[in-house]
Motif scaffolding. Structure first.
Motif, PDB file in Angstrom:
ATOM      1  N   ARG A 115       9.771   8.220 -50.592  1.00  0.00           N
ATOM      2  CA  ARG A 115      10.489   6.962 -50.794  1.00  0.00           C
ATOM      3  C   ARG A 115       9.572   5.818 -50.396  1.00  0.00           C
ATOM      4  N   TRP A 143      11.148  -0.539 -49.253  1.00  0.00           N
ATOM      5  CA  TRP A 143      12.081  -1.434 -49.958  1.00  0.00           C
ATOM      6  C   TRP A 143      12.754  -0.749 -51.128  1.00  0.00           C
ATOM      7  N   THR A 144      12.747   0.595 -51.153  1.00  0.00           N
ATOM      8  CA  THR A 144      13.499   1.323 -52.161  1.00  0.00           C
ATOM      9  C   THR A 144      14.497   2.240 -51.462  1.00  0.00           C
ATOM     10  N   HIS A 145      15.467   2.721 -52.235  1.00  0.00           N
ATOM     11  CA  HIS A 145      16.551   3.498 -51.640  1.00  0.00           C
ATOM     12  C   HIS A 145      16.439   4.995 -51.911  1.00  0.00           C
ATOM     13  N   ASP A 146      15.755   5.340 -52.987  1.00  0.00           N
ATOM     14  CA  ASP A 146      15.759   6.733 -53.435  1.00  0.00           C
ATOM     15  C   ASP A 146      14.405   7.395 -53.275  1.00  0.00           C
ATOM     16  N   TYR A 147      14.439   8.694 -53.040  1.00  0.00           N
ATOM     17  CA  TYR A 147      13.221   9.490 -53.081  1.00  0.00           C
ATOM     18  C   TYR A 147      12.901   9.806 -54.550  1.00  0.00           C
ATOM     19  N   ARG A 148      11.622   9.753 -54.845  1.00  0.00           N
ATOM     20  CA  ARG A 148      11.149  10.064 -56.195  1.00  0.00           C
ATOM     21  C   ARG A 148      10.029  11.079 -56.133  1.00  0.00           C
TER      22      ARG A 148
END
Length: 121
Positions: A100, A103-108
């Protein structure tokens, strides 16, 4: 974005060893897991080894006792020592980071470009 660059593949005789490494272009991310996958000709990509954010490792049954995954969080690298290689270990090996970014919410999932490992009999 994150780029992953792999190194260390090649041609080796059965019983030999190789060490794969994968480096990320940045290190300011939260880690869910880092892993190595492989894809043999005509087969689906499969998980070979994984190390969690907490350092727990997991291996495919076919490589247990022969492969060792490790990581350096500060350097944002993951490596895999492959010993006692067999012809059936032949394939393209891909590193994978499930992370992650700030400043992002999701794991990619991020993938390397792949490195060829060929084990001759």
């Amino acid at each position: 974005q994150v780029q992953l660059v792999e190194s260390g593949g090649g041609l080796v005789q059965a019983g030999g060893s190789l060490r794969l490494s994968c480096a990320a272009s940045r290190s300011d991310f939260a880690i869910n897991a880092m892993a190595w996958y492989r894809q043999a000709p005509g087969k689906q990509r499969e998980l070979v080894a994984q190390i969690s954010g907490g350092g727990v490792t997991n291996y495919a049954d076919s490589v247990k006792g022969r492969f060792t995954i490790s990581r350096d969080i500060v350097k944002a690298t993951v490596s895999m020592q492959m010993d006692s290689l067999k012809p059936e270990d032949t394939g393209v090996y891909y590193c994978n980071f499930a992370i992650r970014l700030p400043w992002t919410h999701d794991y990619r999932d991020y993938w390397g470009q792949g490195t060829q490992v060929t084990v001759s009999s």
